[in-house]
Design a protein around this motif. Structure first.
Motif, PDB file in Angstrom:
ATOM      1  N   PHE A  11     -39.762   4.659  32.624  1.00 53.44           N
ATOM      2  CA  PHE A  11     -40.605   3.723  33.367  1.00 53.44           C
ATOM      3  C   PHE A  11     -40.345   2.326  32.833  1.00 53.44           C
ATOM      4  O   PHE A  11     -39.827   2.149  31.726  1.00 53.44           O
ATOM      5  CB  PHE A  11     -42.097   4.072  33.218  1.00 53.44           C
ATOM      6  N   ALA A  12     -40.710   1.328  33.628  1.00 54.46           N
ATOM      7  CA  ALA A  12     -40.581  -0.062  33.198  1.00 54.46           C
ATOM      8  C   ALA A  12     -41.626  -0.888  33.904  1.00 54.46           C
ATOM      9  O   ALA A  12     -42.045  -0.572  35.020  1.00 54.46           O
ATOM     10  CB  ALA A  12     -39.185  -0.599  33.505  1.00 54.46           C
ATOM     11  N   PHE A  13     -42.054  -1.968  33.226  1.00 53.00           N
ATOM     12  CA  PHE A  13     -43.044  -2.850  33.825  1.00 53.00           C
ATOM     13  C   PHE A  13     -42.769  -4.285  33.423  1.00 53.00           C
ATOM     14  O   PHE A  13     -42.087  -4.561  32.437  1.00 53.00           O
ATOM     15  CB  PHE A  13     -44.473  -2.443  33.417  1.00 53.00           C
ATOM     16  N   LEU A  14     -43.328  -5.194  34.216  1.00 54.70           N
ATOM     17  CA  LEU A  14     -43.313  -6.611  33.890  1.00 54.70           C
ATOM     18  C   LEU A  14     -44.736  -7.002  33.520  1.00 54.70           C
ATOM     19  O   LEU A  14     -45.668  -6.767  34.287  1.00 54.70           O
ATOM     20  CB  LEU A  14     -42.827  -7.441  35.070  1.00 54.70           C
ATOM     21  N   GLU A  15     -44.877  -7.584  32.332  1.00 47.94           N
ATOM     22  CA  GLU A  15     -46.160  -8.101  31.891  1.00 47.94           C
ATOM     23  C   GLU A  15     -46.145  -9.609  32.044  1.00 47.94           C
ATOM     24  O   GLU A  15     -45.327 -10.297  31.427  1.00 47.94           O
ATOM     25  CB  GLU A  15     -46.425  -7.711  30.437  1.00 47.94           C
ATOM     26  N   ALA A  16     -47.038 -10.130  32.876  1.00 41.21           N
ATOM     27  CA  ALA A  16     -47.103 -11.564  33.109  1.00 41.21           C
ATOM     28  C   ALA A  16     -47.717 -12.277  31.907  1.00 41.21           C
ATOM     29  O   ALA A  16     -48.240 -11.640  30.981  1.00 41.21           O
ATOM     30  CB  ALA A  16     -47.915 -11.850  34.364  1.00 41.21           C
ATOM     31  N   LYS A  17     -47.692 -13.592  31.960  1.00 44.61           N
ATOM     32  CA  LYS A  17     -48.225 -14.401  30.862  1.00 44.61           C
ATOM     33  C   LYS A  17     -49.703 -14.092  30.611  1.00 44.61           C
ATOM     34  O   LYS A  17     -50.179 -14.140  29.478  1.00 44.61           O
ATOM     35  CB  LYS A  17     -48.027 -15.877  31.195  1.00 44.61           C
TER      36      LYS A  17
ATOM     37  N   THR B  49     -35.890  -6.496  38.293  1.00 50.33           N
ATOM     38  CA  THR B  49     -36.940  -6.966  39.195  1.00 50.33           C
ATOM     39  C   THR B  49     -36.515  -6.924  40.656  1.00 50.33           C
ATOM     40  O   THR B  49     -37.328  -7.221  41.541  1.00 50.33           O
ATOM     41  CB  THR B  49     -37.355  -8.413  38.868  1.00 50.33           C
ATOM     42  N   GLY B  50     -35.240  -6.572  40.924  1.00 52.79           N
ATOM     43  CA  GLY B  50     -34.759  -6.494  42.292  1.00 52.79           C
ATOM     44  C   GLY B  50     -34.280  -7.801  42.880  1.00 52.79           C
ATOM     45  O   GLY B  50     -33.937  -7.862  44.061  1.00 52.79           O
TER      46      GLY B  50
ATOM     47  N   ARG C 259     -47.178  -5.046  36.228  1.00 53.85           N
ATOM     48  CA  ARG C 259     -46.781  -4.378  37.473  1.00 53.85           C
ATOM     49  C   ARG C 259     -45.520  -3.579  37.232  1.00 53.85           C
ATOM     50  O   ARG C 259     -44.667  -3.973  36.417  1.00 53.85           O
ATOM     51  CB  ARG C 259     -46.568  -5.388  38.597  1.00 53.85           C
ATOM     52  N   PRO C 260     -45.375  -2.440  37.914  1.00 51.16           N
ATOM     53  CA  PRO C 260     -44.165  -1.639  37.717  1.00 51.16           C
ATOM     54  C   PRO C 260     -42.922  -2.384  38.185  1.00 51.16           C
ATOM     55  O   PRO C 260     -42.978  -3.192  39.118  1.00 51.16           O
ATOM     56  CB  PRO C 260     -44.412  -0.400  38.594  1.00 51.16           C
ATOM     57  N   LEU C 261     -41.802  -2.104  37.519  1.00 49.68           N
ATOM     58  CA  LEU C 261     -40.511  -2.661  37.916  1.00 49.68           C
ATOM     59  C   LEU C 261     -39.729  -1.636  38.710  1.00 49.68           C
ATOM     60  O   LEU C 261     -39.706  -0.444  38.369  1.00 49.68           O
ATOM     61  CB  LEU C 261     -39.698  -3.064  36.684  1.00 49.68           C
ATOM     62  N   ARG C 262     -39.051  -2.099  39.744  1.00 49.67           N
ATOM     63  CA  ARG C 262     -38.199  -1.217  40.532  1.00 49.67           C
ATOM     64  C   ARG C 262     -37.004  -2.007  41.025  1.00 49.67           C
ATOM     65  O   ARG C 262     -37.147  -3.137  41.512  1.00 49.67           O
ATOM     66  CB  ARG C 262     -38.963  -0.642  41.727  1.00 49.67           C
TER      67      ARG C 262
ATOM     68  N   GLU D 105     -43.071 -14.201  30.660  1.00 49.29           N
ATOM     69  CA  GLU D 105     -42.942 -12.837  31.187  1.00 49.29           C
ATOM     70  C   GLU D 105     -42.277 -11.928  30.157  1.00 49.29           C
ATOM     71  O   GLU D 105     -41.320 -12.324  29.490  1.00 49.29           O
ATOM     72  CB  GLU D 105     -42.110 -12.832  32.468  1.00 49.29           C
ATOM     73  N   ALA D 106     -42.791 -10.711  30.059  1.00 48.65           N
ATOM     74  CA  ALA D 106     -42.183  -9.681  29.211  1.00 48.65           C
ATOM     75  C   ALA D 106     -41.829  -8.492  30.085  1.00 48.65           C
ATOM     76  O   ALA D 106     -42.682  -7.976  30.821  1.00 48.65           O
ATOM     77  CB  ALA D 106     -43.144  -9.249  28.116  1.00 48.65           C
ATOM     78  N   LEU D 107     -40.570  -8.064  30.027  1.00 44.91           N
ATOM     79  CA  LEU D 107     -40.149  -6.841  30.691  1.00 44.91           C
ATOM     80  C   LEU D 107     -40.024  -5.769  29.624  1.00 44.91           C
ATOM     81  O   LEU D 107     -39.438  -6.005  28.552  1.00 44.91           O
ATOM     82  CB  LEU D 107     -38.815  -7.020  31.410  1.00 44.91           C
ATOM     83  N   ALA D 108     -40.569  -4.604  29.881  1.00 47.23           N
ATOM     84  CA  ALA D 108     -40.567  -3.534  28.890  1.00 47.23           C
ATOM     85  C   ALA D 108     -40.316  -2.211  29.582  1.00 47.23           C
ATOM     86  O   ALA D 108     -40.716  -2.019  30.743  1.00 47.23           O
ATOM     87  CB  ALA D 108     -41.896  -3.498  28.146  1.00 47.23           C
TER      88      ALA D 108
END
Length: 278
Positions: free
Chosen positions: A141-147, A205-206, A152-155, A129-132
């Protein structure tokens, strides 16, 4: 969510390449050396550091880089701090956890602009996983990029009462001086975790709501990337007094600690920290 951020995409690519090196070493027997008391280093740290610095120099020529395993001294350090844009690199955040093989470590690349965290990438090598994210006055803004490359957006969470919050703390060295502050806030849910980057990722990621660090060993490359991601996800990130983290130097240490939260908790935690810690 911004899908067309070429600069951020390039830094994700570089961090993922470094994470592949880290996992290659993780899969083999490796030795752990000590740079100083409580400061371990491995071949993974050094090889990932070299790859990241080389790739950043190629992609962003002439820009300042401050990386944990290749820190300049004296005048050169001061000169890099004076630049408007500075990359902060932690090639393996959580070397102790890496050595313990518990999976709680990260590759982190952050960018400060005029002394403020502006962009960050945190890659978890064991999950892929990459969080950016980007942080700016408008929220970013921020998102999580899966493998698999999906995003998907991060909140952050919406927990507003400290007594209801889940606090994430160091697995290996929880500071005793923070216990009165935790008690004052009425916090009972405490989650142990290694790596500053992984801790802040879990707020973004909450999964949890709050992290408090009393200062000491952490440095600017521990916080720049996670801060940008967290703020991009709607959270807040300050020192113990509530002031922004200053990435313009002159020193590298986070001497005034960290309070990182979902944002809704920040003011109450800062107020309690001022009362409890002085």
């Amino acid at each position: 969510m911004n899908q067309n951020d070429r600069e951020l995409d390039e830094i994700v690519r570089i961090a993922r390449a470094a994470a592949a090196i880290v996992m290659d070493v993780y899969a083999t027997p490796f030795t752990v050396e000590m740079k100083g008391p409580g400061d371990p280093v491995t071949r993974a740290d050094r090889e990932a550091n070299a790859l990241i610095c080389s790739a950043l120099e190629a992609a962003f020529p002439g820009e300042a880089i401050l990386a944990e395993e290749s820190v300049p001294a004296g005048d050169e350090l001061a000169a890099r701090f004076r630049q408007e844009r500075v990359f902060f690199v932690d090639p393996l955040d959580g070397t102790r956890e890496f050595a313990d093989r518990n999976g709680e470590f990260a590759v982190m690349i952050g960018l400060s602009v005029r002394g403020r965290a502006a962009l960050g990438v945190v890659v978890m090598p064991t999950t892929g996983e990459a969080l950016a994210g980007r942080a700016d006055e408008g929220g970013g803004f921020a998102f999580l990029e899966a493998k698999d490359g999906s995003r998907r957006p991060l909140r952050v969470s919406s927990v507003g009462a400290p007594a209801d919050a889940a606090l994430i703390v160091s697995r290996s060295h929880r500071p005793k001086e923070l216990e009165p502050l935790v008690a004052r806030l009425g916090i009972t849910r405490v989650v142990p975790c290694g790596s500053v980057g992984v801790k802040i990722a879990r707020i973004a990621t909450g999964e949890v709501d709050l992290y408090i660090h009393g200062g000491g060993g952490a440095k600017l490359w521990d916080s720049c990337a996670p801060e940008a991601v967290l703020r991009g996800a709607g959270g807040r990130f300050t020192d113990l007094s509530g002031a922004p983290i200053d990435y313009a130097g002159p020193g590298l240490k986070l001497a005034r600690g960290i309070i990182a939260s979902n944002g809704a908790l920040q003011d109450a935690v800062v107020a309690a920290a001022r009362s409890e810690l002085g």
